[in-house]
Design a protein around this motif. Structure first.
Motif, PDB file in Angstrom:
ATOM      1  N   GLY A   1      53.412  18.745  -3.865  1.00  0.00           N
ATOM      2  CA  GLY A   1      52.932  17.562  -4.202  1.00  0.00           C
ATOM      3  C   GLY A   1      52.466  17.158  -5.481  1.00  0.00           C
ATOM      4  N   GLY A   2      51.679  16.105  -5.775  1.00  0.00           N
ATOM      5  CA  GLY A   2      50.987  15.863  -6.901  1.00  0.00           C
ATOM      6  C   GLY A   2      51.999  15.759  -8.094  1.00  0.00           C
TER       7      GLY A   2
ATOM      8  N   LYS B   1      51.642  24.171 -10.866  1.00  0.00           N
ATOM      9  CA  LYS B   1      51.940  23.060 -11.277  1.00  0.00           C
ATOM     10  C   LYS B   1      53.394  22.559 -10.622  1.00  0.00           C
ATOM     11  CE  LYS B   1      52.996  21.074 -15.706  1.00  0.00           C
ATOM     12  NZ  LYS B   1      52.880  21.298 -17.350  1.00  0.00           N
ATOM     13  N   LEU B   2      52.950  21.164 -10.045  1.00  0.00           N
ATOM     14  CA  LEU B   2      54.189  20.643  -9.369  1.00  0.00           C
ATOM     15  C   LEU B   2      55.336  19.844 -10.104  1.00  0.00           C
ATOM     16  CD1 LEU B   2      51.700  19.566  -6.375  1.00  0.00           C
ATOM     17  CD2 LEU B   2      53.901  20.972  -6.223  1.00  0.00           C
ATOM     18  N   LYS B   3      56.482  20.012  -9.621  1.00  0.00           N
ATOM     19  CA  LYS B   3      57.514  19.219 -10.305  1.00  0.00           C
ATOM     20  C   LYS B   3      57.487  17.812  -9.812  1.00  0.00           C
ATOM     21  CE  LYS B   3      59.546  21.034 -13.454  1.00  0.00           C
ATOM     22  NZ  LYS B   3      59.380  20.978 -14.560  1.00  0.00           N
TER      23      LYS B   3
ATOM     24  N   SER C   1      59.130  16.626  -6.339  1.00  0.00           N
ATOM     25  CA  SER C   1      60.421  16.992  -6.115  1.00  0.00           C
ATOM     26  C   SER C   1      60.650  18.179  -5.212  1.00  0.00           C
ATOM     27  CB  SER C   1      61.098  17.645  -7.500  1.00  0.00           C
ATOM     28  OG  SER C   1      60.195  18.819  -7.997  1.00  0.00           O
ATOM     29  N   GLY C   2      59.349  18.537  -4.600  1.00  0.00           N
ATOM     30  CA  GLY C   2      59.495  19.747  -3.647  1.00  0.00           C
ATOM     31  C   GLY C   2      59.787  21.001  -4.209  1.00  0.00           C
ATOM     32  N   ASN C   3      59.465  21.199  -5.668  1.00  0.00           N
ATOM     33  CA  ASN C   3      59.380  22.357  -6.524  1.00  0.00           C
ATOM     34  C   ASN C   3      58.179  22.572  -7.134  1.00  0.00           C
ATOM     35  OD1 ASN C   3      62.038  22.719  -5.634  1.00  0.00           O
ATOM     36  ND2 ASN C   3      62.798  21.183  -7.361  1.00  0.00           N
TER      37      ASN C   3
END
Length: 108
Positions: free
Chosen positions: A6-7, A73-75, A84-86
């Motif tokens: 998230g985020g 760190k979220l994508k 993006s779920g990554n």
């Protein structure tokens, strides 16, 4: 489940050294922990960076001698305006990275 995410986003800002770079070129600083970074994919889109970090710390079992999480760190998908779920998770030791990777791999 074990899926977290998230985020996203990141701050901008001007560096004092940025004036030394050609216009329009971003300065990229590599972390000294780059080799301890892990890519996590197929997470729930609603998971936050804080949730992912907490889950990774739980997988380490609270054993600070193994290592800890330096950064999550979220994508972010700017077109969908959501995660993006990554994500990239950076640890301070290779052992911590491997322990979380072994426990997190192929889980839900």
């Amino acid at each position: 489940g074990a899926r977290r995410g998230g985020g996203g986003g990141g701050g901008g800002g001007d560096d004092a050294a940025a004036g030394d770079e050609p216009p329009g070129k971003r300065v990229k600083v590599e972390s000294e922990y780059k080799e301890y970074r892990m890519f996590v994919q197929n997470m729930n889109f609603d998971t936050t960076a804080a949730q992912l970090e907490k889950h990774c710390l739980e997988l380490l079992g609270g054993d600070a001698s193994v290592g800890t999480v330096i950064e999550c760190k979220l994508k972010y998908n700017k077109f969908a305006k959501r995660s993006s779920g990554n994500a990239f998770v950076t640890f301070d030791t290779a052992e911590a990275r491997q322990r979380v990777k072994d426990k997190l791999n192929n889980t839900e």
